[in-house]
Design a protein around this motif. Structure first.
Motif, PDB file in Angstrom:
ATOM      1  N   ARG A  71       1.657  -3.844  -2.304  1.00 54.21           N
ATOM      2  CA  ARG A  71       2.149  -3.988  -3.675  1.00 54.21           C
ATOM      3  C   ARG A  71       3.182  -2.920  -4.006  1.00 54.21           C
ATOM      4  O   ARG A  71       4.247  -3.215  -4.569  1.00 54.21           O
ATOM      5  CB  ARG A  71       0.984  -3.933  -4.655  1.00 54.21           C
ATOM      6  CG  ARG A  71       0.079  -5.154  -4.632  1.00 54.21           C
ATOM      7  CD  ARG A  71      -1.162  -4.916  -5.484  1.00 54.21           C
ATOM      8  NE  ARG A  71      -1.935  -6.144  -5.672  1.00 54.21           N
ATOM      9  CZ  ARG A  71      -3.129  -6.176  -6.239  1.00 54.21           C
ATOM     10  NH1 ARG A  71      -3.690  -5.042  -6.689  1.00 54.21           N
ATOM     11  NH2 ARG A  71      -3.778  -7.322  -6.386  1.00 54.21           N
ATOM     12  N   THR A 239       2.830 -13.860  -2.012  1.00 51.24           N
ATOM     13  CA  THR A 239       2.352 -12.717  -2.782  1.00 51.24           C
ATOM     14  C   THR A 239       1.783 -11.652  -1.851  1.00 51.24           C
ATOM     15  O   THR A 239       1.388 -11.931  -0.710  1.00 51.24           O
ATOM     16  CB  THR A 239       1.256 -13.124  -3.787  1.00 51.24           C
ATOM     17  OG1 THR A 239       0.072 -13.500  -3.061  1.00 51.24           O
ATOM     18  CG2 THR A 239       1.712 -14.292  -4.660  1.00 51.24           C
ATOM     19  N   ALA A 240       1.698 -10.427  -2.370  1.00 48.08           N
ATOM     20  CA  ALA A 240       1.090  -9.339  -1.611  1.00 48.08           C
ATOM     21  C   ALA A 240      -0.388  -9.617  -1.344  1.00 48.08           C
ATOM     22  O   ALA A 240      -0.911  -9.295  -0.276  1.00 48.08           O
ATOM     23  CB  ALA A 240       1.258  -8.024  -2.362  1.00 48.08           C
ATOM     24  N   CYS A 368       2.198  -6.478  -8.630  1.00 48.61           N
ATOM     25  CA  CYS A 368       2.840  -5.247  -8.135  1.00 48.61           C
ATOM     26  C   CYS A 368       3.241  -4.294  -9.263  1.00 48.61           C
ATOM     27  O   CYS A 368       3.909  -3.290  -9.006  1.00 48.61           O
ATOM     28  CB  CYS A 368       4.069  -5.594  -7.309  1.00 48.61           C
ATOM     29  SG  CYS A 368       3.706  -6.561  -5.823  1.00 48.61           S
TER      30      CYS A 368
END
Length: 369
Positions: A71, A239-240, A368
């Motif tokens: 992130r 996405t992270a 994030c």
């Protein structure tokens, strides 16, 4: 800890696309963004085309720590890109029509471009590589045999390239289809030893299908740079959180492979043709369609294959403290859809590529803040 309970370390490399903030077209600014990142204490890797950068995480034992770093890294690199009028996108192929893919001006990349021609000049493909610590190279080769049958499941989970050049591709992972143009890409053969692996790689190098060992692009391989087995099959996740989920699943699979190898089991010799067929299913419809069971050679819904993988590696997930994280992440992925599904929903809502780019931009930095 004993050999059956040790938790391997894990690290992640993510490749990102740099794009124009207005049009979403690839932006050839990797050297500028890397310089800005360097000044901020971040070491970015330059990829083959100048519209790409790659981040590399530290080595982690705790998946929560890895997620926190992913992130932070996405947020920081996005800020560096913005300094140079570029937007960072976690997407595996450019969704808009590119002006071209200039090759990064390094001697090695220029040599690759000269040798492989249009394959290199039409690159712009972004993946995610997961490294899991192993004792030695021999072990890495044998553990790869245990990971190899499940590579299509990792691809189906992370598929994030359904839109390319302004249109639907008909595939959830178009990157996977394009990537296999490279002569060393795709699932590796079944190897009985590191010596056999090195012999095949030497033959490929002598024949010119690879220029050096770093061009062994098989989707699971011993790393040339680290004491790890490297899994390279995935699209860069949207996405992270999805990247961390992939890392946890891969580590669990490798951990179970390590236990098997320690007891003399070199893994199932799944035929290459069967794996290539399973790849196509995963790339085509990902989580929404059927897959091929990697050991039993029968048609099974991809979602059921993902659930079976989680069940198979449950002892390793519990040993690492990852079971709840994985269970919740898989449930969320199945409910929400992967990056490809979200791209298609965005495009089909109004038929506008701008909506796809906006969806990708939001997903790239989701969580994030």
């Amino acid at each position: 800890m004993g050999e059956d309970t040790a938790v391997p370390t894990v690290g992640v490399e993510e490749e990102f696309l740099l794009t124009d903030p207005e049009s979403g077209a690839p932006a050839p600014k990797n050297t500028e963004v890397a310089a800005a990142a360097k000044a901020a204490g971040i070491d970015l890797q330059l990829e083959l085309t100048s519209c790409q950068v790659e981040t590399s995480s530290e080595v982690h034992t705790e998946i929560g720590d890895l997620l926190a770093e992913l992130r932070r890294s996405r947020r920081a690199v996005a800020a560096c890109a913005a300094e140079h009028d570029a937007r960072l996108l976690a997407v595996a192929v450019p969704p808009t029509v590119p002006d071209g893919y200039p090759v990064t001006d390094t001697p090695r990349y220029q040599r690759i471009a000269h040798t492989f021609g249009m394959i290199a000049h039409e690159q712009g493909l972004c993946g995610c590589h997961v490294h899991v610590g192993v004792p030695d190279r021999e072990t890495a080769v044998l553990v790869a045999n245990h990971v190899r049958p499940w590579l299509p499941v990792f691809l189906a989970l992370t598929a994030n390239s359904a839109v390319y050049r302004g249109a639907e591709t008909g595939y959830a992972s178009w990157r996977s289809i394009l990537w296999r143009r490279w002569p060393s890409a795709g699932p590796p053969p079944f190897f009985t030893s590191a010596a056999e692996y090195e012999s095949i790689v030497a033959m490929m190098r002598a024949g010119g299908s690879i220029l050096d060992n770093k061009m062994v692009y098989w989707d699971v391989r011993p790393s040339e740079s680290f004491p790890t087995v490297e899994i390279r099959v995935a699209d860069v996740p949207a996405t992270a959180d999805e990247a961390a989920l992939l890392a946890a699943l891969v580590r669990g699979t490798v951990a179970m492979g390590l236990r098997a190898v320690a007891h003399g089991d070199h893994g199932p010799a799944v035929p290459g043709e069967f794996l290539r067929a399973a790849y196509w299913n995963a790339a085509h419809s990902a989580l929404e369609g059927d897959g091929l069971h990697p050991v039993e050679a029968r048609v099974v819904p991809q979602r059921a294959l993902l659930s079976e993988l989680v069940d198979r590696i449950e002892p390793a997930l519990r040993a690492a403290g990852d079971h709840d994280f994985v269970a919740e992440g898989v449930e969320r992925a199945l409910a929400r859809g992967n990056g490809a599904q979200r791209q298609l929903r965005a495009l089909r809502s109004r038929g506008e590529i701008a909506d796809v780019v906006a969806e990708l931009a939001g997903a790239t930095l989701e969580g994030c803040d």
